[in-house]
Design an enzyme around this catalytic site. Structure first.
Site, short mmCIF file in Angstrom:
data_model
loop_
_atom_site.label_atom_id
_atom_site.label_comp_id
_atom_site.label_asym_id
_atom_site.label_seq_id
_atom_site.Cartn_x
_atom_site.Cartn_y
_atom_site.Cartn_z
N ARG A 161 0.86 -1.18 0.00
CA ARG A 161 0.00 0.00 0.00
C ARG A 161 0.89 1.23 0.00
O ARG A 161 1.86 1.29 0.76
CB ARG A 161 -0.87 -0.04 1.26
CG ARG A 161 -1.90 1.05 1.34
CD ARG A 161 -2.65 1.01 2.68
NE ARG A 161 -2.12 1.97 3.60
CZ ARG A 161 -2.80 2.49 4.63
NH1 ARG A 161 -4.03 2.10 4.88
NH2 ARG A 161 -2.24 3.36 5.43
N TYR A 173 -2.89 11.34 6.46
CA TYR A 173 -3.25 9.99 6.90
C TYR A 173 -2.30 8.96 6.27
O TYR A 173 -1.99 9.03 5.08
CB TYR A 173 -4.70 9.62 6.49
CG TYR A 173 -4.87 8.14 6.62
CD1 TYR A 173 -5.00 7.55 7.86
CD2 TYR A 173 -4.73 7.29 5.51
CE1 TYR A 173 -5.03 6.18 8.01
CE2 TYR A 173 -4.76 5.92 5.64
CZ TYR A 173 -4.91 5.37 6.90
OH TYR A 173 -4.91 4.01 7.05
N ASP A 224 -5.16 3.81 0.13
CA ASP A 224 -6.30 4.03 1.03
C ASP A 224 -6.65 5.51 1.04
O ASP A 224 -5.85 6.35 1.48
CB ASP A 224 -5.90 3.56 2.45
CG ASP A 224 -7.08 3.54 3.41
OD1 ASP A 224 -8.16 4.04 3.06
OD2 ASP A 224 -6.89 3.03 4.54
N HIS A 226 -9.15 6.65 2.77
CA HIS A 226 -9.60 6.85 4.15
C HIS A 226 -10.81 7.79 4.23
O HIS A 226 -10.83 8.76 5.01
CB HIS A 226 -8.44 7.33 5.04
CG HIS A 226 -8.42 6.68 6.39
ND1 HIS A 226 -8.79 7.32 7.54
CD2 HIS A 226 -8.07 5.43 6.76
CE1 HIS A 226 -8.68 6.49 8.57
NE2 HIS A 226 -8.24 5.33 8.12
N GLU A 250 -9.06 2.05 -1.73
CA GLU A 250 -9.81 1.70 -0.52
C GLU A 250 -10.56 2.89 0.07
O GLU A 250 -10.04 4.01 0.08
CB GLU A 250 -8.80 1.17 0.50
CG GLU A 250 -9.40 0.87 1.85
CD GLU A 250 -8.35 0.52 2.89
OE1 GLU A 250 -7.21 0.17 2.52
OE2 GLU A 250 -8.66 0.62 4.09
N GLU A 276 -13.63 -1.65 6.37
CA GLU A 276 -12.95 -1.94 7.64
C GLU A 276 -13.76 -1.47 8.85
O GLU A 276 -13.56 -1.97 9.94
CB GLU A 276 -11.54 -1.33 7.66
CG GLU A 276 -11.51 0.18 7.69
CD GLU A 276 -10.11 0.75 7.53
OE1 GLU A 276 -9.28 0.13 6.88
OE2 GLU A 276 -9.88 1.85 8.08
N ARG A 297 -13.76 -5.41 3.06
CA ARG A 297 -12.69 -5.34 4.06
C ARG A 297 -13.17 -5.57 5.49
O ARG A 297 -12.44 -5.31 6.45
CB ARG A 297 -11.95 -4.00 3.94
CG ARG A 297 -11.03 -4.02 2.74
CD ARG A 297 -10.22 -2.79 2.58
NE ARG A 297 -9.62 -2.23 3.76
CZ ARG A 297 -8.56 -2.74 4.39
NH1 ARG A 297 -7.99 -3.84 3.95
NH2 ARG A 297 -8.07 -2.15 5.46
N GLU A 353 -4.51 -7.53 4.75
CA GLU A 353 -3.62 -6.46 5.22
C GLU A 353 -2.76 -7.00 6.37
O GLU A 353 -3.24 -7.73 7.22
CB GLU A 353 -4.46 -5.28 5.72
CG GLU A 353 -3.63 -4.11 6.20
CD GLU A 353 -4.52 -2.94 6.65
OE1 GLU A 353 -5.73 -3.14 6.89
OE2 GLU A 353 -3.98 -1.82 6.73
N TRP A 416 -11.90 11.77 9.18
CA TRP A 416 -10.49 11.41 9.33
C TRP A 416 -10.22 10.11 8.60
O TRP A 416 -11.02 9.24 8.50
CB TRP A 416 -10.08 11.25 10.80
CG TRP A 416 -8.64 10.82 10.86
CD1 TRP A 416 -7.53 11.57 10.60
CD2 TRP A 416 -8.16 9.49 11.15
NE1 TRP A 416 -6.39 10.81 10.71
CE2 TRP A 416 -6.75 9.54 11.02
CE3 TRP A 416 -8.79 8.30 11.47
CZ2 TRP A 416 -5.95 8.41 11.24
CZ3 TRP A 416 -8.01 7.18 11.69
CH2 TRP A 416 -6.60 7.23 11.57
O1 KDG Z 1 -7.87 2.50 13.99
C1 KDG Z 1 -7.95 2.99 12.68
C2 KDG Z 1 -7.06 2.18 11.77
O2 KDG Z 1 -7.34 0.82 11.89
C3 KDG Z 1 -7.23 2.59 10.33
O3 KDG Z 1 -6.96 3.95 10.19
C4 KDG Z 1 -6.26 1.78 9.47
O4 KDG Z 1 -7.38 2.50 7.49
C5 KDG Z 1 -6.66 1.72 8.05
C6 KDG Z 1 -6.12 0.60 7.28
O5 KDG Z 1 -6.52 0.47 6.13
O6 KDG Z 1 -5.34 -0.16 7.82
MG MG Z 2 -8.16 1.64 5.67
#
Ligand code: KDG
Ligand code: MG
Length: 416
Positions: A161, A173, A224, A226, A250, A276, A297, A353, A416
């Site tokens: 990644r 991030y 990602d 995010h 992602e 996630e 995920r 991951e 975030w």
């Molecule tokens: O606690 C938050 C994390 O697990 C997250 O920010 C990690 O986005 C993430 C990832 O893809 O691993």
């Molecule tokens: Mg993530």
């Protein structure tokens, strides 16, 4: 250590649960672990860590779930799942589903120990030689990020990644000084970051162009977002990345509105991964049935454990959606092992991951899984193959920590 395999009992005999305790430890970051003990002395572990909100799950387990477990038959995993899910009346949500997941995984651990088999054997056996994983390469600049990716390549990773600093932003991030053991939660009040979609949208295609130039085409590259883009922005970024063939993009947009992914799909062939933060199959039912994503995920610890994740995977398999379980450092080695047994056994496994835990964490959670040539293998120890050193855990008491929050440049609260 509890005996891995107790003296044989009559097949079908109940195995009463005699104890259920919650262990909170902070070997650098917080982890919550449920330990369920049975009348035979066999115990099982379940991860119950919800980053930044850990103690809510501790209270849910200690005050409401553990008293319900005592005397119940540890073998009745599905019945226990239904009892806790339906019995709460207030269904779903990350706190409740994480607590149910911890019970579910601990019971699977017990059942496999009693059977004397590594858990994946009870889940249908191995569908593959190992679980292919991706690592996290990150850096302040594109050059730094690519140098990190080369480090992963040299370690044998087949997928990585890529996250890079956004020029003009103080922090981004996925980018951290502590490369291999990146952990976004920090002590004190939540750190406030500032976000610019415009600057971000320019740097990511540059990163991928440079990465293909320097890393070649044999390695899978992921990214990602995010949750930072609108659907149409995500469509544009996906299209800009198409020439560089990313494995997935992602969390391109927040997924509460599952139909929003139609817009992204309409504009790009870049594969999409999401989930996630999903708590159950209901968070991804439409995404899967309408084939709006390519990888789901959802992960054992936050989506109801192995029993529920298998249902998500079975639904996904009908629609050629593959798994891509979350495996950040805030998921303990107990979760990582559970994800590996799951990933070994589902037909539609995609990619796992794998963010490495620190040596301090690995010491608290000794485990049988191991990395070799881009894959993790859960090992052949009966059960999950993870233990908990409770004395060492007690030496690392809980420390309150929060994930960061994010604002736009004009101060508007953002994702975030
Ligand atoms: O606690 C938050 C994390 O697990 C997250 O920010 C990690 O986005 C993430 C990832 O893809 O691993
Ligand atoms: Mg993530």
């Amino acid at each position: 250590m509890s005996p891995l395999k107790p003296a044989p009992t009559k097949a079908g005999a109940a195995l009463p649960i005699t104890g259920a305790t919650v262990v909170v430890t902070c070997p650098g970051r917080n982890f919550v672990t449920l330990k369920i003990t049975t009348a035979d002395g066999v115990y099982g572990l379940g991860d119950a860590t919800l980053n930044g909100r850990e103690m809510a799950v501790v209270a849910y387990l200690q005050d409401h779930v553990c008293p319900l477990l005592i005397g119940k038959d540890a073998h009745r995993i599905e019945d226990m799942w239904q009892f806790l899910y339906r019995g709460a009346y207030w269904r779903g949500g990350p706190v409740g589903m994480t607590a149910i997941a911890a019970v579910d995984v601990a019971l699977w651990d017990i059942k496999a120990k009693v059977a004397g088999l590594p858990l994946y054997q009870l889940l249908g056996g191995a569908c593959r030689e190992g679980v292919t994983v991706y690592g996290h390469a990150n850096g302040e600049t594109i050059a730094d990020t690519i140098a990190e990716a080369k480090r992963y390549q040299a370690m044998g990773y087949k997928a990585v990644r890529l996250q890079t600093g956004v020029p003009g932003l103080a922090d981004t991030y996925g980018v951290s000084a502590d490369k291999m053991f990146y952990e976004p939660a920090a002590a004190g009040l939540p750190q406030e970051s500032v976000w610019s979609t415009n600057a971000y949208m320019r740097v990511v295609p540059e990163l991928f162009a440079a990465a293909r130039e320097e890393l070649g085409w044999d390695i899978e590259l992921l990214h990602d977002v995010h949750h930072r883009l609108t659907p149409i922005e995500a469509g544009r970024l996906g299209r800009d990345l198409e020439p560089f063939r990313p494995f997935w993009l992602e969390d391109a947009t927040p997924a509460e509105n599952q139909a929003a992914f139609r817009t992204i799909r309409h504009h790009t062939t870049t594969p999409l991964a999401v989930g996630e933060i999903f708590s159950s199959i209901w968070s991804c039912k439409q995404l899967i049935e309408e084939q709006l994503i390519d990888y789901v995920r959802a992960t054992v610890v936050h989506a109801g454990g192995i029993s529920h994740l298998r249902k998500i995977a079975a639904l996904a398999d009908l629609y050629q959606v593959r798994t891509g379980c979350h495996g950040a450092t805030d998921l303990s080695p107990v979760s990582m092992a559970a994800a590996l047994h799951f990933g070994m056994s589902v037909p539609n496994f995609g990619l796992q991951e794998y963010m490495r835990h620190t040596p301090e964490t690995d010491a608290v959670f000794p485990h049988a899984y191991s990395f070799d040539q881009g894959m993790l293998h859960p090992g052949d120890t009966p059960g999950l193959g993870v233990d908990l050193d409770e004395d060492l855990a007690a030496a690392h008491p809980y420390r309150r920590a929060y994930l960061p929050v994010n604002r736009l440049e004009d101060g508007t609260m953002f994702n975030w």
